[in-house]
Scaffold this active site. Structure first.
Site, PDB file in Angstrom:
ATOM      1  N   GLU A 267      49.201  47.513  44.550  1.00  0.00           N
ATOM      2  CA  GLU A 267      48.099  47.025  43.760  1.00  0.00           C
ATOM      3  C   GLU A 267      48.759  46.326  42.918  1.00  0.00           C
ATOM      4  O   GLU A 267      49.448  47.048  41.728  1.00  0.00           O
ATOM      5  CB  GLU A 267      47.246  46.850  43.767  1.00  0.00           C
ATOM      6  CG  GLU A 267      45.740  47.302  44.155  1.00  0.00           C
ATOM      7  CD  GLU A 267      44.272  47.683  43.716  1.00  0.00           C
ATOM      8  OE1 GLU A 267      44.375  46.781  42.282  1.00  0.00           O
ATOM      9  OE2 GLU A 267      43.741  48.252  43.337  1.00  0.00           O
ATOM     10  N   GLU A 318      37.581  37.523  44.738  1.00  0.00           N
ATOM     11  CA  GLU A 318      36.286  38.424  45.165  1.00  0.00           C
ATOM     12  C   GLU A 318      35.371  38.127  43.723  1.00  0.00           C
ATOM     13  O   GLU A 318      35.362  38.559  42.945  1.00  0.00           O
ATOM     14  CB  GLU A 318      36.686  39.367  44.740  1.00  0.00           C
ATOM     15  CG  GLU A 318      37.540  39.952  45.790  1.00  0.00           C
ATOM     16  CD  GLU A 318      37.831  41.614  45.867  1.00  0.00           C
ATOM     17  OE1 GLU A 318      37.019  42.428  46.390  1.00  0.00           O
ATOM     18  OE2 GLU A 318      39.277  42.077  45.471  1.00  0.00           O
ATOM     19  N   LYS A 321      32.780  40.568  41.710  1.00  0.00           N
ATOM     20  CA  LYS A 321      33.319  41.753  41.177  1.00  0.00           C
ATOM     21  C   LYS A 321      32.764  41.368  39.800  1.00  0.00           C
ATOM     22  O   LYS A 321      32.714  40.391  39.467  1.00  0.00           O
ATOM     23  CB  LYS A 321      35.029  41.478  41.358  1.00  0.00           C
ATOM     24  CG  LYS A 321      35.649  42.304  42.309  1.00  0.00           C
ATOM     25  CD  LYS A 321      37.379  42.585  42.510  1.00  0.00           C
ATOM     26  CE  LYS A 321      37.129  43.706  41.520  1.00  0.00           C
ATOM     27  NZ  LYS A 321      38.777  43.899  41.035  1.00  0.00           N
ATOM     28  N   GLU A 327      38.726  38.551  36.262  1.00  0.00           N
ATOM     29  CA  GLU A 327      39.183  39.860  37.585  1.00  0.00           C
ATOM     30  C   GLU A 327      38.116  39.495  38.830  1.00  0.00           C
ATOM     31  O   GLU A 327      38.455  39.500  40.425  1.00  0.00           O
ATOM     32  CB  GLU A 327      37.887  40.789  36.897  1.00  0.00           C
ATOM     33  CG  GLU A 327      38.208  42.137  36.072  1.00  0.00           C
ATOM     34  CD  GLU A 327      39.528  42.562  36.274  1.00  0.00           C
ATOM     35  OE1 GLU A 327      39.672  42.989  37.365  1.00  0.00           O
ATOM     36  OE2 GLU A 327      39.951  43.608  35.446  1.00  0.00           O
TER      37      GLU A 327
END
Length: 346
Positions: A267, A318, A321, A327
Site C-alpha cells: 500500500e 471508500e 472508512k 482516510e
C-alpha cells in the site's frame, strides 16, 4: 538483381546479429492498485474489472477473499494479491494442513485460477492493528505454504504478510533502520520463512502520514519527490522519503541477519481531499513519481536499478472508512470510472 539480393541478405544477417547481441530491454517493476471495498457506492465488480483492463492495470490487491469481487477476475490477464483476513489466522494456525487446503479451495480457487494468484498476504498490519493475532501469524503462513506445496503451487504463489511502517523502531537515517525489538519474536521467524521461500517482505508505506504527523521535521517536497535538498547517509544520498523508508527496511533486515529479501510495497498513496496537503495536485505528484520510478526500474539508493513493485492505494474513495476525513479520499478513480487525476500505470 543478384547483387542487390546479396546485399540485402548481408544487411539482414548483420542486423539480426546486432539484435542477438543487444541485451533485452529491462522489464519495469509492476505497478498495481488496491481494490478496497469499504464503501456503499462502488460500481459492480464486473465493471471494475473492465475499468482495470481498459487502463492497462495488470495487478490488483484484494484485501479479502471475497467471492463477489473475485469472480469477475476469472479468465482475465490480471494478477492478484489476495488477503487472508486477520481473524482467520488462528483457525489456519491451529488446524491441519487440510484446513488450509480447504480454505484456499473454497475461498479462492473456486473462483479464480491459481495461475492468476501472484501473492497471498496473510494478515494486514497484524502487529499494529490486531496484536492478538500475532502468535498465529507465522504458523498460519507455514500451514498455507504446506497447502500450496501439496497443490504444486508453492513456487508460483508467494506468501507473506503486509506490515505497517511502524514495525520499525528507527527509520532515520535509513542505515540506522531497525525493527521494534518487541516484535522480533514474530518478525524473525517470518523473515526466515521469506528467505527460505524466496518471498518478499510486504510493507505499507505512507509518506503522507509521516508528513502530517511531523511537519516540523519532514518537508512536503521531501514527501512528494520534489526536494532539492539531499539527505546524506554514509555514501548514499536521499531526496525523497519513499526511498528512505524502503531502504530503512532493507537495513533493518540486514541488521537481523537477512540480506537480499525483496520488498513489495503493498500500500502507498496520497489523498485528494480531507486534510492538510491532501489535494489532487499532490496525489498526482506522489503516485505519479512512485509509478514512474517502478516502471523505469530506478530503484533506491541502496538497491539501484531494482524497481520497487507497488500497489497504489486506492482504486476508489471508500466512504465507509473510519478515522480522519482524508482516510475516505485516496481514490485514483471516481465511481463513474473517470480518473480523479491523470495517472499512468504503464
Amino acid at each position: 538483381m543478384v547483387m542487390a539480393r546479396t546485399k540485402i541478405h548481408v544487411i539482414l544477417v548483420f542486423v539480426s546479429s546486432l539484435l542477438i547481441l543487444l541485451p533485452d530491454s529491462p522489464v519495469g517493476a509492476p505497478v498495481g492498485v488496491c481494490y478496497g471495498r469499504v464503501a456503499i457506492n462502488l460500481p459492480p465488480p464486473s465493471d471494475v474489472v473492465d475499468l482495470l483492463r481498459s487502463n492497462g492495470i495488470s495487478r490488483v490487491r484484494l484485501f479479502n477473499a471475497d467471492a463477489e469481487a473475485l469472480k469477475p477476475f476469472s479468465g482475465t490477464e490480471i494478477q492478484l494479491m489476495i488477503g487472508v483476513p486477520n481473524e482467520v489466522l488462528p483457525t489456519l494456525a491451529n488446524g491441519m494442513v487440510s484446513t488450509s487446503l480447504d480454505w484456499l479451495q473454497s475461498n479462492i480457487f473456486a473462483y479464480v485460477s491459481p495461475s492468476q494468484v501472484r501473492y497471498l498476504a496473510a494478515g494486514n498490519e497484524v502487529l499494529l492493528k490486531d496484536p492478538f493475532y500475532s502468535p498465529f501469524l507465522v504458523p498460519a503462513i507455514r500451514k498455507l505454504h504446506q497447502a500450496l506445496q501439496a497443490l504444486g503451487l508453492a513456487d508460483t504463489i508467494k506468501l507473506s504478510s503486509a506490515h505497517a511502517a511502524t514495525v520499525l523502531s528507527n527509520s532515520y537515517p535509513p542505515s540506522a533502520g531497525a525493527f521494534d525489538p518487541n516484535l522480533l519474536s514474530v518478525l524473525t521467524p517470518l523473515l526466515q520463512f521469506l528467505r527460505d521461500t524466496g518471498s518478499p517482505l510486504m510493507v505499507n508505506v505512507y509518506p503522507f502520514f509521516s508528513y502530517i504527523n511531523n511537519m516540523q521535521s519532514v518537508s512536503l517536497d521531501y514527501a512528494l519527490f520534489r526536494s532539492s535538498a539531499v539527505h546524506a547517509d554514509q555514501k548514499l544520498a536521499y531526496d525523497n522519503m519513499f526511498d528512505a523508508t524502503i531502504d530503512a527496511f532493507a537495513y533493518a533486515m540486514e541488521r537481523e541477519g537477512f540480506q537480499g529479501i525483496p520488498i513489495v510495497v503493498t500500500e502507498t498513496g496520497w489523498p485528494t481531499a480531507g486534510g492538510a496537503a491532501a489535494n489532487i495536485e499532490n496525489a498526482l505528484a506522489y503516485n505519479g513519481n512512485v509509478a514512474r520510478r517502478g516502471l523505469n526500474n530506478i530503484g533506491t539508493p541502496k538497491r539501484p536499478g531494482v524497481g520497487v513493485e507497488v500497489f497504489l492505494f486506492d482504486l476508489f474513495d471508500e466512504d465507509q472508512k473510519g478515522g480522519e476525513e482524508f482516510e475516505r479520499h485516496f481514490g485514483i478513480f471516481r465511481v463513474n470510472g473517470v480518473k480523479a487525476y491523470d495517472l499512468s500505470f504503464n
